[in-house]
Design a protein around this motif. Structure first.
Motif, PDB file in Angstrom:
ATOM      1  N   ARG A   1      13.056  26.633  44.158  1.00 17.94           N
ATOM      2  CA  ARG A   1      13.728  27.586  45.056  1.00 17.94           C
ATOM      3  C   ARG A   1      13.874  26.705  46.199  1.00 17.94           C
ATOM      4  N   ALA A   2      15.251  26.800  46.704  1.00 16.53           N
ATOM      5  CA  ALA A   2      15.590  25.984  47.984  1.00 16.53           C
ATOM      6  C   ALA A   2      14.973  26.319  49.187  1.00 16.53           C
ATOM      7  N   VAL A   3      14.565  25.534  49.825  1.00 17.09           N
ATOM      8  CA  VAL A   3      14.096  25.744  51.304  1.00 17.09           C
ATOM      9  C   VAL A   3      15.003  24.911  52.334  1.00 17.09           C
ATOM     10  N   VAL A   4      16.014  25.702  53.096  1.00 12.73           N
ATOM     11  CA  VAL A   4      16.915  24.797  53.624  1.00 12.73           C
ATOM     12  C   VAL A   4      16.686  24.735  55.078  1.00 12.73           C
TER      13      VAL A   4
ATOM     14  N   LEU B   1      12.971  20.786  49.153  1.00 19.82           N
ATOM     15  CA  LEU B   1      13.420  20.856  50.651  1.00 19.82           C
ATOM     16  C   LEU B   1      14.787  20.260  50.627  1.00 19.82           C
TER      17      LEU B   1
ATOM     18  N   SER C   1       9.021  24.314  45.391  1.00 18.94           N
ATOM     19  CA  SER C   1       9.966  24.443  46.284  1.00 18.94           C
ATOM     20  C   SER C   1      11.242  22.951  46.339  1.00 18.94           C
TER      21      SER C   1
ATOM     22  N   ARG D   1      21.928  28.123  50.303  1.00 19.20           N
ATOM     23  CA  ARG D   1      20.896  29.060  51.196  1.00 19.20           C
ATOM     24  C   ARG D   1      19.474  28.984  50.614  1.00 19.20           C
ATOM     25  N   THR D   2      18.656  29.505  51.461  1.00 18.99           N
ATOM     26  CA  THR D   2      17.233  29.355  51.083  1.00 18.99           C
ATOM     27  C   THR D   2      16.870  30.553  50.111  1.00 18.99           C
ATOM     28  N   GLY D   3      16.145  30.070  49.038  1.00 14.47           N
ATOM     29  CA  GLY D   3      16.000  31.034  47.881  1.00 14.47           C
ATOM     30  C   GLY D   3      16.982  30.922  46.680  1.00 14.47           C
TER      31      GLY D   3
ATOM     32  N   ASP E   1       7.879  29.725  54.196  1.00 12.39           N
ATOM     33  CA  ASP E   1       7.654  30.305  52.735  1.00 12.39           C
ATOM     34  C   ASP E   1       8.155  29.078  51.792  1.00 12.39           C
ATOM     35  N   VAL E   2       7.067  28.196  51.680  1.00 12.43           N
ATOM     36  CA  VAL E   2       7.301  27.019  50.533  1.00 12.43           C
ATOM     37  C   VAL E   2       6.153  26.763  49.759  1.00 12.43           C
TER      38      VAL E   2
END
Length: 571
Positions: free
Chosen positions: A401-404, A428, A426, A495-497, A421-422
């Motif tokens: 899952r992206a954390v942007v 990055l 994840s 996008r994050t998520g 939320d990481v």
């Protein structure tokens, strides 16, 4: 010898010739201007480029060699870029340094040039200039510093910073010990002693044919570097007599050999953007795909930090570049020439490995297929890079899952927030760090890991960025994403998520979002606000004209060679 280029300034009895000679006399005998090659020493020595501070001593040996061969040596200080000192990033001025050097060589009465560089951007900028002006040119690399030691073990310049700083953040090393390591890391003159960008570019320049074979990698404090500099001064005079210019010996074959060498030494990803830019100045059609096609399955034979254990002093002691190239001789083009006029392959016969732990043989490589891999996908339509030898094997195929983060400032503000939320799975994502976006494509892609994950023992994560990372860095980092976010690349739309899938074996990097959904998205205001918007000066010129990473990040109007002719004479 044909009529020297400098004769355009000094030959004749008219007023202009008188002025040119008179202002240069100052104790020089009259025959200095008659049939004697004028050799510029393009010197990047500077106290603000600490890795190059010793180059004035190297230049003195070059001068002796030029005089001995019958030439006239001429000091030419040129733009110097200290990787650790200049802000926001030295890469912002690589093209400016290349342009300034090119223009000074063309504008002045010189017949050939010896190029003195060391720190990361200095050798690339000098070679870009030499390729564009096309005067006889030879590179003398300034050489790496001696091995650092700390707590009883080797401490690599650059690599140790990333390792020790993460230990401090994880709470396993005190701030006092971290500070104490500073003087242990930098214990002599010279550039980084790891296989960072400086060492990589010196060795790749030799594989390319622009350095006298056997010279690159000689430690800066080693007296043999001064001997090599003396020989380079003599050679520069000979090159003028033979009209041996970059265009006469730098070919597609030269770049193929450089790519093989880059892979075999486990070199820096930064070499890709520099080689692309140099090739662009020569009109040679080099692409990202060539790096994957030629180099991605070449074995890494050099056990050096950051991918391995040892440092450049060990590498030189173990046999150096020629010993490595002998192991992959079958992959080299035997016809590619060097500054000496002879083929690179001719210098491999006497090469030997003296320490099989530092330089591995072909049958026991450090990494079986460790060259730089080129990735494509809906996240990087024009390509991205990853260095498998510096990555964690279990992350080379990964979905997370992206954390942007929209800028490096955004990243630094939030990465250690305990509420971020990481988790270890994840991915990055850092954007706004490409050639236009920052501007200058800084070395920030090897993002520090979240402090709370470091405390849990996590030491690597998949990271994606449109910027670069130091050649001394390590980790599973996808970088040089093209097009960058600021140039309309898909990275701006993540996008994050969102889930990102990395598959190095398949050469893919994708965001798991349908094409139609991506097409509907627009960059967030925060994303756009993070892009550089300079109003004046070099930054404005750079942003308006810089090309993307996949073509070398040169300025669009500097691609190609202009030759050495001056458009107008003095009046």
């Amino acid at each position: 010898m044909e009529r020297l280029r400098s004769a355009q300034w000094y030959e004749g009895q008219d007023r202009n010739a008188y002025i040119h000679r008179a202002w240069m006399r100052r104790g020089v005998p009259g025959d200095a201007f008659t049939g004697r090659p004028q050799i510029a020493i393009a010197n990047t020595a500077s106290d603000l480029t600490p890795c190059n501070a010793h180059l004035n001593e190297v230049a003195a040996s070059v001068r002796n060699g030029v005089y001995e061969a019958g030439g006239i040596p001429l000091d030419l200080p040129v733009v110097s870029l200290g990787e650790t000192q200049v802000r926001p990033t030295a890469m912002l001025w690589r093209n400016m340094a290349a342009m300034a050097t090119e223009e000074m060589l063309r504008a002045n009465p010189v017949d050939g040039v010896v190029l003195l560089g060391g720190c990361d951007k200095t050798i690339p900028s000098l070679l870009m200039a030499a390729a564009s002006v096309d005067l006889p040119a030879v590179v003398v690399p300034g050489g790496p510093m001696l091995n650092g030691t700390f707590r009883g073990g080797l401490l690599g310049c650059g690599t140790g910073v990333w390792q020790l700083s993460e230990e401090v953040r994880a709470g396993t090393l005190s701030q006092e010990q971290f500070t104490r390591s500073e003087s242990a890391m930098i214990r002599s003159r010279g550039h980084c002693n790891t296989m960072g960008t400086a060492s990589t570019m010196a060795l790749v320049a030799e594989a390319l044919g622009t350095v006298v074979p056997g010279t690159a990698g000689t430690p800066a404090p080693d007296s043999r570097l001064l001997e090599a500099a003396h020989h380079a001064g003599r050679l520069a005079v000979d090159m003028v007599g033979a009209d041996r210019r970059p265009a006469t010996f730098l070919t597609e074959a030269s770049f193929r050999n450089a790519i093989v060498a880059l892979a075999a030494i486990g070199g820096s990803t930064n070499a890709v953007v520099h080689l692309l830019a140099i090739a662009g100045r020569l009109g040679i059609d080099l692409s990202l795909d060539d790096f994957d096609r030629i180099g991605s399955r070449v074995p890494v034979l050099v056990d050096l930090q950051p991918a391995g254990r040892f440092l450049m002093e060990d590498f030189h002691r173990a046999g150096g570049l020629l010993a490595v190239l002998r192991e992959v001789r079958d992959l080299l083009d035997p016809d590619a020439l060097t500054v000496t006029g002879g083929p690179l392959a001719a210098y491999l016969d006497d090469a030997e490995i003296w320490d099989g732990e530092v330089i591995r043989t072909r049958d026991r490589p450090l990494v079986a297929e460790g060259g730089i891999a080129v990735l494509r996908g809906n996240l990087a339509p024009d390509g991205a890079l990853v260095k498998p030898a510096a990555a964690s094997p279990h992350l080379l195929r990964h979905r997370g899952r992206a954390v942007v983060f929209d800028s490096i400032e955004d990243f630094r503000a939030r990465i250690d927030d305990p509420d971020l939320d990481v988790d270890a799975d994840s991915v990055l994502v850092l954007r706004g760090c490409g050639p236009r976006g920052y501007p200058g494509m800084p070395e920030v892609a090897n993002m520090p890991l979240p402090k709370k994950l470091l405390a849990q023992g996590v030491r690597d994560m998949v990271r994606v960025c449109d910027g670069r990372m130091s050649g001394t860095a390590y980790g599973t980092v996808v970088l040089h994403v093209a097009p960058e976010a600021a140039a309309g690349g898909p990275l701006a739309l993540v996008r994050t998520g969102d889930f990102i899938t990395l598959d190095v074996a398949a050469r893919r990097i994708d965001v798991d979002v349908p094409d139609a959904e991506l097409a509907r998205r627009a960059p967030d205001k925060a994303t756009v606000a993070g892009f550089a918007a300079p109003r004046r000066g070099w930054e404005r010129l750079y942003v308006d004209h810089v090309r993307q990473a996949d073509t070398g990040a040169d300025l669009d109007f500097l691609v190609g060679s202009s030759g050495s002719e001056v458009s107008r004479e003095s009046h």
